[in-house]
Design a protein around this motif. Structure first.
Motif, PDB file in Angstrom:
ATOM      1  N   HIS A 273       0.825  -1.216   0.000  1.00 20.19           N
ATOM      2  CA  HIS A 273       0.000   0.000   0.000  1.00 20.19           C
ATOM      3  C   HIS A 273       0.858   1.265   0.000  1.00 20.19           C
ATOM      4  N   ARG A 274       2.000   1.239   0.665  1.00 21.50           N
ATOM      5  CA  ARG A 274       2.878   2.405   0.750  1.00 21.50           C
ATOM      6  C   ARG A 274       3.538   2.741  -0.582  1.00 21.50           C
ATOM      7  N   ASP A 275       3.511   1.828  -1.545  1.00 23.87           N
ATOM      8  CA  ASP A 275       4.185   2.053  -2.822  1.00 23.87           C
ATOM      9  C   ASP A 275       3.392   2.958  -3.755  1.00 23.87           C
ATOM     10  N   ALA A 276       2.126   3.222  -3.421  1.00 21.29           N
ATOM     11  CA  ALA A 276       1.310   4.062  -4.292  1.00 21.29           C
ATOM     12  C   ALA A 276       1.889   5.468  -4.374  1.00 21.29           C
ATOM     13  N   GLY A 277       1.946   6.027  -5.583  1.00 23.74           N
ATOM     14  CA  GLY A 277       2.488   7.372  -5.767  1.00 23.74           C
ATOM     15  C   GLY A 277       3.008   7.568  -7.175  1.00 23.74           C
ATOM     16  N   LYS A 278       3.839   8.598  -7.365  1.00 21.30           N
ATOM     17  CA  LYS A 278       4.354   8.944  -8.687  1.00 21.30           C
ATOM     18  C   LYS A 278       5.695   8.265  -8.934  1.00 21.30           C
ATOM     19  N   PHE A 279       5.780   7.608 -10.094  1.00 23.28           N
ATOM     20  CA  PHE A 279       7.021   7.002 -10.560  1.00 23.28           C
ATOM     21  C   PHE A 279       7.421   7.713 -11.856  1.00 23.28           C
ATOM     22  N   VAL A 280       8.617   8.264 -11.887  1.00 22.21           N
ATOM     23  CA  VAL A 280       9.063   9.084 -13.020  1.00 22.21           C
ATOM     24  C   VAL A 280      10.200   8.377 -13.748  1.00 22.21           C
ATOM     25  N   CYS A 281      10.019   8.206 -15.055  1.00 22.88           N
ATOM     26  CA  CYS A 281      11.052   7.637 -15.925  1.00 22.88           C
ATOM     27  C   CYS A 281      11.684   8.788 -16.717  1.00 22.88           C
ATOM     28  N   THR A 282      13.000   8.885 -16.676  1.00 26.10           N
ATOM     29  CA  THR A 282      13.722   9.949 -17.372  1.00 26.10           C
ATOM     30  C   THR A 282      14.732   9.330 -18.324  1.00 26.10           C
ATOM     31  N   VAL A 283      14.719   9.807 -19.572  1.00 27.02           N
ATOM     32  CA  VAL A 283      15.694   9.383 -20.580  1.00 27.02           C
ATOM     33  C   VAL A 283      16.436  10.621 -21.052  1.00 27.02           C
ATOM     34  N   GLU A 284      17.754  10.563 -21.013  1.00 31.28           N
ATOM     35  CA  GLU A 284      18.578  11.721 -21.349  1.00 31.28           C
ATOM     36  C   GLU A 284      19.294  11.497 -22.680  1.00 31.28           C
ATOM     37  N   PHE A 285      19.031  12.405 -23.624  1.00 30.11           N
ATOM     38  CA  PHE A 285      19.741  12.404 -24.897  1.00 30.11           C
ATOM     39  C   PHE A 285      20.858  13.433 -24.837  1.00 30.11           C
ATOM     40  N   GLU A 286      21.668  13.501 -25.895  1.00 31.06           N
ATOM     41  CA  GLU A 286      22.694  14.528 -25.982  1.00 31.06           C
ATOM     42  C   GLU A 286      22.015  15.882 -26.159  1.00 31.06           C
ATOM     43  N   GLY A 287      22.011  16.667 -25.092  1.00 33.94           N
ATOM     44  CA  GLY A 287      21.413  17.996 -25.160  1.00 33.94           C
ATOM     45  C   GLY A 287      19.933  18.049 -24.865  1.00 33.94           C
ATOM     46  N   LYS A 288      19.314  16.924 -24.437  1.00 32.47           N
ATOM     47  CA  LYS A 288      17.879  16.929 -24.184  1.00 32.47           C
ATOM     48  C   LYS A 288      17.527  15.867 -23.151  1.00 32.47           C
ATOM     49  N   VAL A 289      16.658  16.242 -22.209  1.00 34.00           N
ATOM     50  CA  VAL A 289      16.180  15.309 -21.194  1.00 34.00           C
ATOM     51  C   VAL A 289      14.668  15.207 -21.317  1.00 34.00           C
ATOM     52  N   ILE A 290      14.156  13.975 -21.420  1.00 37.23           N
ATOM     53  CA  ILE A 290      12.726  13.736 -21.547  1.00 37.23           C
ATOM     54  C   ILE A 290      12.274  12.869 -20.382  1.00 37.23           C
ATOM     55  N   SER A 291      11.199  13.292 -19.730  1.00 30.70           N
ATOM     56  CA  SER A 291      10.672  12.552 -18.582  1.00 30.70           C
ATOM     57  C   SER A 291       9.205  12.222 -18.805  1.00 30.70           C
ATOM     58  N   VAL A 292       8.765  11.107 -18.215  1.00 31.58           N
ATOM     59  CA  VAL A 292       7.359  10.728 -18.247  1.00 31.58           C
ATOM     60  C   VAL A 292       6.981  10.240 -16.857  1.00 31.58           C
ATOM     61  N   CYS A 293       5.792  10.608 -16.416  1.00 31.19           N
ATOM     62  CA  CYS A 293       5.360  10.300 -15.057  1.00 31.19           C
ATOM     63  C   CYS A 293       4.177   9.344 -15.097  1.00 31.19           C
ATOM     64  N   ASN A 294       4.194   8.331 -14.241  1.00 34.50           N
ATOM     65  CA  ASN A 294       3.062   7.427 -14.083  1.00 34.50           C
ATOM     66  C   ASN A 294       2.627   7.469 -12.628  1.00 34.50           C
ATOM     67  N   ASP A 295       1.380   7.791 -12.393  1.00 35.82           N
ATOM     68  CA  ASP A 295       0.874   7.994 -11.033  1.00 35.82           C
ATOM     69  C   ASP A 295       0.034   6.793 -10.619  1.00 35.82           C
ATOM     70  N   TYR A 296       0.527   6.011  -9.654  1.00 35.66           N
ATOM     71  CA  TYR A 296      -0.195   4.860  -9.134  1.00 35.66           C
ATOM     72  C   TYR A 296      -0.855   5.258  -7.818  1.00 35.66           C
ATOM     73  N   LYS A 297      -2.186   5.236  -7.794  1.00 32.27           N
ATOM     74  CA  LYS A 297      -2.923   5.705  -6.616  1.00 32.27           C
ATOM     75  C   LYS A 297      -3.642   4.542  -5.938  1.00 32.27           C
ATOM     76  N   THR A 298      -3.681   4.568  -4.620  1.00 36.44           N
ATOM     77  CA  THR A 298      -4.363   3.536  -3.854  1.00 36.44           C
ATOM     78  C   THR A 298      -5.857   3.577  -4.121  1.00 36.44           C
TER      79      THR A 298
END
Length: 407
Positions: A273-298
């Motif tokens: 139950h404590r694991d519920a929340g936002k998990f963010v995946c970040t991929v970094e390119f040369e000169g650019k950082v892209i992130s995506v968020c997945n929100d797991y809610k109880t």
């Protein structure tokens, strides 16, 4: 009449001035070579924007360096001046003076780039720049991907709205038909999907690129601020291993140790139950950082306590079992069953054929061919066979009269 003469001489002077001026368009990092046209053994002087570069004595070849920054990467023999490793600040007016004559050279250093960078998130906006330092009014021709079609706008800066995969590829800035510079755009969409999670289960945190990209991925990571005690892996790109996950603590988060390409999924073990929340995946390119968020809610979408919503077939098939997705296990099991069935059928058919051959062999062994002796014996037996006797007539038995018989 006097006014016409003045205008004529002004245009003539302008024509002569332009005729003596050489124009060079060069990209950043190129080399430019300029000729003074001075007679041999003439004293020459080179200046950049009226700041001395070199003063060369024609008879002795002695050089005197000036304060211009061009001195650090320029060389001259008096008649020619070469400037290497051009930068945008090297754009300007170069003047060669000799024996009271002056020859001008205009050098424009061109740079091409994209804002905010060459790696763009799908549906975002971007600007393409083809900057001609010192000459912002010169028109350029833009050629767009995939086949170099001409773009409508001819300004040095063009706007791209809501980019898609059709905008990805090589954009070419063509300057005066003499110089072509290329900037390569990569349009990516870091994807994630909602996952139905139940406590105690293991769940995959999805993060992927829709296709391979030309820009090099240099790093990345997973992060969950509410789980400060959980160690997540980081993306590394090295010459030996290529793009791979780097991490040691596998007690809560597991990941593949193989080389990665477009999928950056990790698995969260024994979800609580404590694991519920936002998990963010970040991929970094040369000169650019892209992130995506997945929100797991109880109790909501993405995280269910206890027995939640019945998972779909796709979710069941993609569930990890001992580090391998379930559909792979099913495919291997089905293939094994088919293979075993084929082996059993093959063995049964061979045994059946063997039994039939054995039966035929026994039947053939029981039917022995007759020899000549057997043929003679058969004829003899048939010759001595007794012929049937004459048919006996049967008469009815009569009783004879005895001595005491009386008529």
């Amino acid at each position: 009449m006097a006014t016409c003469k003045i205008l004529f001489f002004l245009f003539l002077a302008l024509y002569i001035s332009c005729g003596k001026c050489d124009v060079f368009y060069k990209r950043v990092g190129d080399e430019v070579s300029m000729n003074c046209g001075a007679p041999s053994n003439s004293d020459t002087e080179w200046k950049f924007d009226n700041v001395l570069i070199f003063n060369v004595k024609g008879k002795t070849g002695a050089k005197r360096k000036g304060p211009s920054h061009i001195v650090l990467k320029a060389s001259t023999n008096g008649e020619n001046l070469k400037v290497s490793r051009l930068e945008t600040r090297d754009s300007g007016n170069y003047i060669c003076s000799y024996s009271g004559s002056v020859k001008e050279h205009n050098v424009y250093v061109v740079s091409v780039f994209a804002k905010p960078g060459p790696v763009l998130v799908q549906s975002s906006d971007a600007e393409l720049h083809c900057d001609i330092t010192g000459n912002s009014n010169t028109q350029v021709q833009w050629l767009r991907p995939p086949n170099g079609q001409k773009h409508n706008e001819k300004s040095q800066v063009i706007q791209l709205k809501s980019v898609t995969s059709k905008d990805a590829g090589q954009w070419t800035c063509q300057v005066k038909d003499a110089l072509k510079l290329i900037v390569t755009l990569t349009v990516v969409d870091l994807q994630t999907t909602a996952v139905n999670v139940s406590e105690v289960d293991d769940t995959k945190l999805p993060c992927s690129l829709p296709q391979s990209v030309s820009q090099r991925v240099v790093g990345g990571k997973w992060k969950a601020d509410h789980l400060s005690d959980v160690s997540f892996p980081t993306l590394n790109n090295t010459e030996n291993k290529g793009l791979h996950w780097n991490g040691k603590d596998l007690s809560k988060v597991t990941f593949t140790t193989e080389q990665l390409s477009t999928k950056f999924d990790v698995t969260l073990k024994n979800v609580q139950h404590r694991d519920a929340g936002k998990f963010v995946c970040t991929v970094e390119f040369e000169g650019k950082v892209i992130s995506v968020c997945n929100d797991y809610k109880t109790g909501g979408q993405g995280f269910n306590k206890g027995k939640g919503k019945t998972p779909s077939v796709k979710e069941i098939l993609t569930k990890n079992v001992y580090g391998i997705e379930l559909w792979v296990w099913i495919a291997v099991g089905a293939s094994s069953v088919v293979l075993i069935g084929l082996i059993v059928v093959t063995v049964l058919v061979r045994q059946r054929n063997k039994r039939m051959k054995e039966r035929v062999r026994k039947l053939r062994s029981m039917r022995q061919p007759l020899t000549a002796k057997d043929y003679c014996r058969l004829e003899l037996d048939q010759g001595v066979r007794s012929l049937p006797g004459p048919r006996q007539e049967h008469y009815p038995r009569t009783r004879t009269a005895g001595p005491n018989h009386t008529n």
